[in-house]
Design an enzyme around this catalytic site. Structure first.
Site, PDB file in Angstrom:
ATOM      1  CD1 TRP A 198      -2.897   1.493   0.702  1.00 60.01           C
ATOM      2  CD2 TRP A 198      -1.354   2.468   1.998  1.00 60.01           C
ATOM      3  NE1 TRP A 198      -3.309   2.785   0.947  1.00 60.01           N
ATOM      4  CE2 TRP A 198      -2.380   3.406   1.747  1.00 60.01           C
ATOM      5  CE3 TRP A 198      -0.264   2.867   2.775  1.00 60.01           C
ATOM      6  CZ2 TRP A 198      -2.352   4.698   2.253  1.00 60.01           C
ATOM      7  CZ3 TRP A 198      -0.241   4.163   3.281  1.00 60.01           C
ATOM      8  CH2 TRP A 198      -1.281   5.060   3.026  1.00 60.01           C
ATOM      9  CG  ASP A 366     -16.001   5.801   2.228  1.00 61.46           C
ATOM     10  OD1 ASP A 366     -17.210   5.606   2.333  1.00 61.46           O
ATOM     11  OD2 ASP A 366     -15.127   5.072   2.732  1.00 61.46           O
ATOM     12  CG  ASP A 478     -11.962   2.209  -2.905  1.00 56.57           C
ATOM     13  OD1 ASP A 478     -11.006   1.454  -3.147  1.00 56.57           O
ATOM     14  OD2 ASP A 478     -11.908   3.163  -2.110  1.00 56.57           O
ATOM     15  CG  ASP A 548      -5.156   5.179  -1.077  1.00 58.20           C
ATOM     16  OD1 ASP A 548      -5.828   5.659  -2.012  1.00 58.20           O
ATOM     17  OD2 ASP A 548      -5.628   4.359  -0.259  1.00 58.20           O
TER      18      ASP A 548
HETATM   19  C1  DGJ Z   1      -9.410   3.915  -0.468  1.00 53.08           C
HETATM   20  C2  DGJ Z   1      -9.131   4.732  -1.683  1.00 53.08           C
HETATM   21  O1  DGJ Z   1      -7.911   4.372  -2.235  1.00 53.08           O
HETATM   22  C3  DGJ Z   1      -9.175   6.204  -1.318  1.00 53.08           C
HETATM   23  O2  DGJ Z   1      -8.864   6.989  -2.425  1.00 53.08           O
HETATM   24  C4  DGJ Z   1     -10.540   6.544  -0.785  1.00 53.08           C
HETATM   25  O3  DGJ Z   1     -11.490   6.415  -1.793  1.00 53.08           O
HETATM   26  C5  DGJ Z   1     -10.876   5.647   0.389  1.00 53.08           C
HETATM   27  N1  DGJ Z   1     -10.705   4.270   0.066  1.00 53.08           N
HETATM   28  C6  DGJ Z   1     -12.280   5.883   0.853  1.00 53.08           C
HETATM   29  O4  DGJ Z   1     -12.628   5.023   1.856  1.00 53.08           O
END
Ligand code: DGJ
Length: 728
Positions: A198, A366, A478, A548
């Site tokens: 991640w 979200d 997602d 992310d």
């Molecule tokens: C994980 C995603 O990678 C983020 O960009 C975001 O959308 C969050 N989830 C929201 O929970």
């Protein structure tokens, strides 16, 4: 494109610049002969087939000396004389596990029929594309294996897949690779793949191939952050611009394996397919199994040449739909701006500023549905939370539209929260689970059982309802946890090891249905950032949230690795706030903008709270993106400086019409008294004159490529985007 020499029983598959050759040997064994640069003639290949006697290798029945243990095999099995890693393994009804596959016949046809229920590289009318289907049979067990090869001549790509038809008694498939290729002189090659986790996905790793087995695989139900379904084998001295490179990718979003087995004669067996770990697929009489498709790319022009082949086929023959060819939206996503803590007023304020700086679309991330104020509740309840959004989604979309922006929405449809969730109260059994065992949580959530038709139908219905309820023109899809305790109530015991594969088939049905019901919606996939950045997802959704990690420096590494096989047109890339939320680093606004610029560009910060200076810069960035986006997304990429080497990153893009060149350069870590540096561009016409659009300076293509541009820099995180136009 595809020739069959009847007399010698040799198949030759030719793309514009490559050849792939294999043949039928005496007892109907299928032997691999060659993959590499194009060869004009079908030669006398016997001497290339490794048919001489070797010590201690068992001898194939009927041949004195010949052993499939040393021959180059086209689709090897285990249990007879080939003792290396097989492409195909199964257990028959009587418990024996020795399939013997022999050539039975073949057909060659124009075009490509495609794969049922799975994503694949498609052909369009007018493409120079031919398919060869070779039928192998185990006559004792009446098991038929069909190897499909499609040649995309102009793309320099060959695709392969395997279909198994059982016409005998029950059989359990234990491993069905999509492709395996035996390459001689493997000791001259490196094994390269894209690893990470991640926030630092797809960083290239490269090590020499050794005698034995090297492989990467995922065991988590997704193509994943840790590895990517792409492997390549450059010669030791191959670099960006020179050298032989073999590469393979899998059009699949679930667990995969990719690797190489090199034997003691330096023959390297490269393979890619669904991970056999934990996998099993039972075929009753009359049933069949289709493997995902593998994509094979060979280049003589180093990693850069290889990447350009991948980029073109991904852009043009994997991505589909109306957004494939048009410039997509420059967007603002509210996630890093507000996380769960948004209000209508806040969103409107962001939208107002988004319009002011020239953006196209606002994405509400979200937290808009069910009971969802943190990541611990609500997933699965796909109805709007009117406490948070009193005007509903429709009202919000109208407000956004009134401001001249489009509206987009986040979903995570493959999941369910066990807490604060009506869906879970009604259908706890809809989650993947094993009866009698507790299910582990990931990000406080459970994975829905998409091997079930009713669960898939629920997702299709609930997402469709929302998409029809308001003017929603973009979806972020997602997926935020890996699978554990995988089991399904609807499958019998012997089929539990099919659940993860059936899940992917279910997911692909859902995606096919939704993307065809809503062709005007742009879909972007995401899995905690880049946890499912693969060719399978790109078939349904032409872009993926790359990571992310939005820090500009980290993104240079991530985007560099990702570009090995995925084009910039597929990489979601946003400008975020500083200090950066993931690593705490502060970089200039321009650097963040210039790093995001070649991707699918957007912002992920509180636009309404920006300083005047940043607002001005943001406006300039959006304008520049709109001018240059088509070059980044359709042009050819030449990587010039590898950020993983430490101090710099640079690349240039050459537009489709070859008339414009865009140079992107970034300083990661400077030094005092830094050295003179000249950036040598690539892919230019040496005889043309190029004009720097800003300074008006003129350069010949030869000068830019051989002498280079003097790179004068002083500080960390300086960055520049320079545009050169060919002088008319
Ligand atoms: C994980 C995603 O990678 C983020 O960009 C975001 O959308 C969050 N989830 C929201 O929970």
């Amino acid at each position: 494109m595809i020739r069959f020499d009847e007399q010698r029983r040799i198949f030759q598959l030719d793309t514009q610049n490559t050849s792939y050759i294999f043949g039928v040997f005496r007892a109907d064994h299928l032997l691999h002969i060659y993959w590499g640069a194009k060869l004009s003639d079908i030669a006398d290949w016997d001497q290339y087939m490794h048919t001489q006697t070797r010590a201690i290798s068992p001898q194939d029945i009927g041949f004195n000396g010949f052993s499939t243990n040393v021959a180059k095999m086209e689709y090897p099995t285990h249990g007879s004389c080939d003792l290396r890693t097989p492409a195909f393994e199964c257990t028959f009804d009587d418990g024996s596990a020795v399939p013997q596959l022999r050539y039975k016949g073949h057909r060659i046809y124009d075009g490509k029929e495609g794969l049922h229920g799975l994503p694949f590289v498609y052909a369009e009318a007018g493409d120079r594309v031919q398919t060869l289907e070779v039928e192998l049979v185990d006559t004792v067990k009446e098991l038929h294996v069909f190897l499909s090869y499609t040649v995309f001549e102009d793309y320099d790509v060959i695709t392969r897949s395997t279909r198994v038809e059982n016409r005998g008694l029950k059989v359990k498939l234990n491993s069905v690779m999509s492709a395996g290729v035996d390459i001689p002189e493997g000791a001259d090659l490196d094994f390269m793949h894209l690893d990470g986790t991640w926030g630092r996905e797809r960083i290239p790793a490269r090590n020499p191939v050794f005698c034995g087995t090297q492989m990467i695989d995922m065991k988590n139900g997704a193509s994943g952050h840790y590895h990517n379904p792409f492997i390549c084998f450059p010669e030791h001295n191959a670099d960006e611009n020179h050298g032989r490179v073999y590469s393979m990718g899998l059009v699949f979003s679930g667990e995969f394996v990719g690797g190489a087995h090199m034997d003691c004669y330096d023959t390297m067996r490269a393979f890619i397919g669904v991970n056999k770990f934990g996998f099993g697929y039972t075929l009753e009489t009359g049933e069949s199994f289709q493997s995902p498709e593998a994509v094979l790319v060979y280049s003589d022009d180093g990693l850069g040449g290889m990447s350009r082949i991948w980029h073109k086929i991904v852009r043009e023959r994997i991505c589909r739909g109306k957004f494939r060819d048009i410039e997509r939206y420059a967007l603002i996503n509210n996630w890093e701006a507000t996380y769960f803590d948004f209000t209508l007023e806040k969103l409107i304020a962001i939208a107002d500023r988004a319009k002011e700086i020239g953006l196209d679309l606002l994405v509400l991330d979200d937290g808009w549905f069910g009971v969802r104020n943190s990541d611990s509740t609500g997933l699965g309840d796909w109805f709007v939370n009117t406490e948070k959004l009193p005007c509903g989604l429709d009202g919000l979309a109208n407000e956004i539209n009134k401001r001249g922006l489009k509206f987009g929405l986040w979903f995570e449809p493959e999941m369910m929260s066990p807490k604060g969730c009506q869906l879970y109260e009604k259908h706890p059994d809809w989650a993947l689970h094993i009866n009698g065992r507790q299910s582990s949580l990931g990000r406080n959530q459970l994975t829905l059982d998409l091997s079930r038709k009713d669960v898939c139908d629920y997702i299709i219905d609930s997402v469709s309802k929302i998409l029809s309820s308001a003017d929603i023109e973009y979806v972020k899809w997602d997926m935020n946890r890996y699978m554990t305790e995988v089991g399904s109530d609807l499958l019998p015991a012997e089929r539990q090891c099919e659940v993860k594969y059936r899940y992917m088939l279910g997911l692909y049905r859902v995606l096919e249905e939704l993307t065809s019901r809503f062709p005007n919606v742009l879909f972007e996939s995401c899995a905690s950032g880049g946890g499912r950045f693969d060719l399978g997802m790109l078939y349904y959704m032409p872009q993926t949230w790359t990571s992310d990690d939005t820090d500009a420096v980290e993104r240079l590494y991530i985007q560099h690795g990702t570009s090995m096989c995925y084009p910039y047109s597929s990489m979601g890339a946003h400008v975020s706030v500083c200090p950066n939320h993931q690593v705490g680093r502060t970089t200039p606004f321009r650097m963040r903008g210039n790093v995001a610029m070649p991707g699918q560009f957007g912002f992920e910060l509180d636009l309404a709270g920006m300083t005047d200076e940043d607002t001005k810069e943001a406006r300039r960035l959006v304008k520049q993106y709109k001018e240059l986006g088509h070059i980044f997304h359709k042009g050819d990429l030449y990587r010039l400086e590898n950020p993983c080497n430490g101090r710099f990153a640079a690349m240039n893009f050459v537009s489709e019409d070859k008339k414009t060149v865009v140079l992107c350069r970034y300083v990661i870590a400077t030094q005092p008294s830094n050295k003179y540096k000249y950036l040598k561009l690539r892919g230019l016409d040496p005889n043309a004159v190029y004009i720097d659009r800003e300074s008006g300076r003129e350069y010949s293509g030869a000068l830019l490529m051989n002498v280079g541009i003097p790179w004068v820099y002083k500080h960390d995180y300086e960055s520049e985007i320079t545009v050169f136009d060919i002088k008319k």
